[in-house]
Design a protein around this motif. Structure first.
Motif, PDB file in Angstrom:
ATOM      1  N   GLY A 104      37.940  36.494  39.318  1.00 17.65           N
ATOM      2  CA  GLY A 104      38.659  36.226  40.558  1.00 17.65           C
ATOM      3  C   GLY A 104      38.781  34.743  40.843  1.00 17.65           C
ATOM      4  O   GLY A 104      39.850  34.259  41.221  1.00 17.65           O
ATOM      5  N   LEU A 105      37.694  34.014  40.651  1.00 17.39           N
ATOM      6  CA  LEU A 105      37.731  32.565  40.872  1.00 17.39           C
ATOM      7  C   LEU A 105      38.668  31.892  39.879  1.00 17.39           C
ATOM      8  O   LEU A 105      39.427  30.979  40.237  1.00 17.39           O
ATOM      9  CB  LEU A 105      36.328  31.985  40.752  1.00 17.39           C
ATOM     10  CG  LEU A 105      35.345  32.384  41.865  1.00 17.39           C
ATOM     11  CD1 LEU A 105      33.942  31.860  41.542  1.00 17.39           C
ATOM     12  CD2 LEU A 105      35.808  31.861  43.216  1.00 17.39           C
ATOM     13  N   LEU A 106      38.627  32.336  38.627  1.00 14.90           N
ATOM     14  CA  LEU A 106      39.481  31.742  37.603  1.00 14.90           C
ATOM     15  C   LEU A 106      40.952  32.034  37.879  1.00 14.90           C
ATOM     16  O   LEU A 106      41.798  31.124  37.866  1.00 14.90           O
ATOM     17  CB  LEU A 106      39.087  32.282  36.225  1.00 14.90           C
ATOM     18  CG  LEU A 106      39.907  31.777  35.033  1.00 14.90           C
ATOM     19  CD1 LEU A 106      39.757  30.260  34.890  1.00 14.90           C
ATOM     20  CD2 LEU A 106      39.462  32.475  33.751  1.00 14.90           C
ATOM     21  N   LEU A 107      41.262  33.307  38.149  1.00 13.08           N
ATOM     22  CA  LEU A 107      42.651  33.682  38.416  1.00 13.08           C
ATOM     23  C   LEU A 107      43.163  33.049  39.703  1.00 13.08           C
ATOM     24  O   LEU A 107      44.320  32.629  39.785  1.00 13.08           O
ATOM     25  CB  LEU A 107      42.771  35.199  38.501  1.00 13.08           C
ATOM     26  CG  LEU A 107      42.553  35.969  37.202  1.00 13.08           C
ATOM     27  CD1 LEU A 107      42.546  37.463  37.466  1.00 13.08           C
ATOM     28  CD2 LEU A 107      43.618  35.616  36.176  1.00 13.08           C
ATOM     29  N   GLY A 108      42.282  32.977  40.715  1.00 14.36           N
ATOM     30  CA  GLY A 108      42.678  32.351  41.967  1.00 14.36           C
ATOM     31  C   GLY A 108      43.018  30.882  41.779  1.00 14.36           C
ATOM     32  O   GLY A 108      43.993  30.372  42.349  1.00 14.36           O
ATOM     33  N   THR A 109      42.214  30.209  40.967  1.00 10.69           N
ATOM     34  CA  THR A 109      42.459  28.786  40.707  1.00 10.69           C
ATOM     35  C   THR A 109      43.763  28.576  39.950  1.00 10.69           C
ATOM     36  O   THR A 109      44.600  27.753  40.332  1.00 10.69           O
ATOM     37  CB  THR A 109      41.294  28.185  39.905  1.00 10.69           C
ATOM     38  OG1 THR A 109      40.076  28.352  40.642  1.00 10.69           O
ATOM     39  CG2 THR A 109      41.529  26.707  39.638  1.00 10.69           C
ATOM     40  N   ILE A 110      43.943  29.347  38.880  1.00 12.26           N
ATOM     41  CA  ILE A 110      45.170  29.216  38.083  1.00 12.26           C
ATOM     42  C   ILE A 110      46.392  29.597  38.905  1.00 12.26           C
ATOM     43  O   ILE A 110      47.417  28.902  38.898  1.00 12.26           O
ATOM     44  CB  ILE A 110      45.081  30.086  36.817  1.00 12.26           C
ATOM     45  CG1 ILE A 110      43.963  29.578  35.898  1.00 12.26           C
ATOM     46  CG2 ILE A 110      46.419  30.085  36.077  1.00 12.26           C
ATOM     47  CD1 ILE A 110      43.713  30.460  34.695  1.00 12.26           C
ATOM     48  N   GLY A 111      46.276  30.734  39.624  1.00 11.96           N
ATOM     49  CA  GLY A 111      47.402  31.198  40.414  1.00 11.96           C
ATOM     50  C   GLY A 111      47.784  30.254  41.529  1.00 11.96           C
ATOM     51  O   GLY A 111      48.957  30.156  41.896  1.00 11.96           O
ATOM     52  N   THR A 112      46.809  29.532  42.082  1.00  9.70           N
ATOM     53  CA  THR A 112      47.092  28.583  43.161  1.00  9.70           C
ATOM     54  C   THR A 112      47.677  27.287  42.636  1.00  9.70           C
ATOM     55  O   THR A 112      48.603  26.710  43.227  1.00  9.70           O
ATOM     56  CB  THR A 112      45.812  28.296  43.961  1.00  9.70           C
ATOM     57  OG1 THR A 112      45.280  29.528  44.467  1.00  9.70           O
ATOM     58  CG2 THR A 112      46.102  27.362  45.127  1.00  9.70           C
TER      59      THR A 112
END
Length: 426
Positions: free
Chosen positions: A295-303
């Motif tokens: 979640g942290l990884l995807l949230g960072t990339i997605g943002t």
């Protein structure tokens, strides 16, 4: 990673759909989520009977669920054909009348694939319930390639625009459905054997599917309301909202395998022949750890993608400014989503369906109130996304609290909730 190839579909369609087909994607993609109860019921029933060593019942469940999937698909095909335009008109509102012809074209073409989509979901879920992900993975990989190539050829080279994107997606879904069926046949089950369920069997399926249906419809309704409120804010807001929602879809789909893993492996540990609640709790801990990291990884990339490279999605500066306004709640919503998949997948595997449906209904109600409040006070698009943050985190905390309670599925020795009425074999 299972279902990860759907990312290609989402990415390639963003440029075509973010402004012109927002309501269309609601009817096609979000309406399909309503029938996730069929997929979940299939994997749950198959995993349950395999845990009990009853392969004859596995075949029977597959046969009757294929019939249900085909019936639902045909009904949705009829609904799309005769009521698709009406639904789009009612949803988009008078401010966006200019997008209706293109959106309706997209919906009518995508609607042709409804029977194949739902039958394919049953076959895919049966394979996943058997802990086999390679067959569905290959089907999704091939369909994603077909979809991607079709988008490029039909839209970029032949100039069919949104109709080309719809045809590419529709054909890829039919191919995926056929490959899912073939993958199931190779495991020794007959995916072409469709049986009409008896009344008792229908009632049994409803008993399992109804709470799941309530859960899915609450989720779909909330996202639909978000788009409705965003649409009422004007073209730039709905365009920005659709871009961010599609990016979120690309990110959150990566967490779906965690839910499927829980639904495939948990039944054996919770109520199988060799049940072990200790191992089930250990598995959940591992899944949540993976989900939090993801979640942290995807949230960072997605943002960072729309923040640093907004021109990939649009060159309209007003749309970009609207996108920038929701980056923080966007990250907060994505970061917790994979963990939610883990927790809710475990609740589904443990058949704690009444709690899941009640909690989701409560989250939907509170989220709707928040959307109306933020909209009436002029918070704009950020208000919609902060309501989503509340919706997501409420789901997370409620599910976590339930699973950690002493009467939850991972601690209670009471097996009465798992008892199923034995279905009659024709």
């Amino acid at each position: 990673m299972l279902l990860g190839f759907k990312v290609m579909k989402w990415g390639l369609l963003i440029c075509f759909l973010f402004e012109w087909a927002g309501p269309a994607t609601v009817l096609c993609d979000y309406m399909s989520y309503v029938f996730m109860f069929l997929s979940i019921a299939t994997s749950n029933m198959v995993a349950t009977y395999l845990a009990r060593g009853d392969k004859n019942q596995v075949q029977h469940q597959i046969s009757i669920l294929l019939f249900v999937g085909m019936t639902c698909g045909l009904l949705m095909l009829v609904f799309t054909r005769f009521f698709g335009s009406w639904a789009l008109t009612a949803f988009s509102g008078p401010k966006n009348a200019q997008i209706l012809p293109a959106a309706n074209t997209y919906v009518q073409i995508r609607g042709l694939a409804w029977p194949a989509v739902l039958v394919g979901w049953v076959a895919q879920s049966a394979s996943l319930g058997m802990k086999d992900s390679w067959g569905p993975l290959k089907a999704l990989a091939v369909s994603s390639v077909v979809n991607g190539v079709g988008d490029v050829v039909l839209c970029s080279f032949l100039g069919y625009g949104i109709a080309g994107a719809a045809w590419a997606t529709m054909v890829s879904q039919v191919i995926a459905g056929y490959m899912m069926i073939e993958a199931l046949n190779k495991k020794g089950y007959n995916a072409f054997a469709i049986s009409v369920p008896t009344l008792d069997e229908i009632l049994t399926i409803i008993g399992l599917a109804a709470p799941v249906f309530v859960t899915m419809i609450s989720k779909v309704a909330f996202y639909s309301l978000m788009i409705y409120f965003a649409t009422s804010m004007g073209t730039h807001s709905v365009a920005a909202h659709q871009v961010m929602l599609q990016i979120m879809g690309m990110c959150t789909v990566m967490g779906e395998p965690l839910s499927q893993t829980a639904q495939s492996f948990m039944p054996e540990l919770i109520y199988g022949v060799n049940r072990s609640l200790k191992k089930a709790r250990r598995l959940l801990k591992s899944l949540v750890t993976i989900g939090s990291t993801m979640g942290l990884l995807l949230g960072t990339i997605g943002t960072f993608a729309p923040w640093l490279f907004p021109n990939i999605f649009t060159r309209d500066q007003k749309v970009i400014q609207e996108m920038y306004k929701v980056l923080l709640p966007f990250f907060m919503a994505i970061a917790v989503t994979p963990s939610i998949h883990c927790l809710e997948g475990t609740l589904l595997a443990g058949r704690d369906l009444r709690f899941l449906s009640f909690s989701m209904t409560g989250c939907f109600s509170l989220g709707t109130v928040a959307l109306m409040l933020f909209s009436s006070r002029g918070y704009g698009l950020p208000g919609c996304w902060y309501a989503l943050v509340g919706f997501q985190w409420a789901r997370f905390f409620l599910s976590l609290r339930r699973l950690l309670s002493l009467d939850g599925v991972l601690f209670s020795e009471d097996l009465s909730r798992y008892e199923m009425e034995k279905l009659k074999v024709n």
